[in-house]
Design an enzyme around this catalytic site. Structure first.
Site: not given
Ligand code: ADP
Length: 161
Positions: A16, A40, A89, A127
């Site tokens: 992130h 969630k 990803r 996460s």
């Molecule tokens: P959500 O629950 O909305 O998917 P996340 O916190 O998991 O929220 O992720 C927020 C955004 O960040 C999403 O677009 C996700 O694809 C992106 N994201 C999460 N991890 C990574 C990573 N390692 N590299 C690039 N983008 C990421």
């Protein structure tokens, strides 16, 4: 131009943070928005996640952190953001993200979803993966900011015997 980067960030990872850092060069202002997802059950409260992200981005002066309970496009309109950032990803992200981008376009035609590809080293990182490793006592300090790793370790020490 203002961009928002919505997500759960439970907790923020280096993946992130990489997206935030790279987008902060592209846009005048980037607002990281914790979206409240009723489906969630988060490990951290919204307040804890805001504090974790604020600490992680304190060196980026044009990045702000906020939370919102509602549609992402409603929040974007409120803060006059024209761009909604998402990270990509793997192929499985693409299907879900494209559906979301199309849905948001039907709700707000003036807001564009912009996808940033993950940096190679964070392509596997999420996460949930971090939480799963931490739950079983594995090393996570190379995956999240140091203060977040401490929070996670403290949290699992409390939850697990
Ligand atoms: P959500 O629950 O909305 O998917 P996340 O916190 O998991 O929220 O992720 C927020 C955004 O960040 C999403 O677009 C996700 O694809 C992106 N994201 C999460 N991890 C990574 C990573 N390692 N590299 C690039 N983008 C990421």
């Amino acid at each position: 131009m203002i961009a928002i980067y919505p997500g759960s960030f439970d907790p923020i990872t280096l993946g992130h943070l990489d997206i935030i850092t790279r987008s902060s060069v592209l846009y005048q202002k980037v607002i990281v928005v914790i979206s409240l997802n009723p489906n969630k059950k988060p490990l951290f409260t919204v307040e804890e996640r805001i504090a974790q992200i604020q600490k992680a981005v304190h060196h980026l002066p044009n990045v702000e952190v906020d939370s919102f309970d509602g549609l992402t496009v409603t929040y974007a309109r409120q803060c006059q953001a024209k761009v909604l950032l998402r990270g990509l990803r793997v192929l499985s992200d693409f299907e879900k993200e494209l559906q979301m981008a199309h849905t948001n376009k039907t709700l707000a035609d003036d807001i564009e979803t912009v996808f940033l590809a993950t940096s190679t080293e964070y392509g596997f990182l999420s996460s949930s993966l971090v939480k799963e490793i931490a739950r079983f006592g594995g090393a996570i300090r190379h995956l999240v900011p140091e203060h977040v790793a401490l929070d996670i370790e403290r949290c699992y020490r409390k939850i697990l015997p």
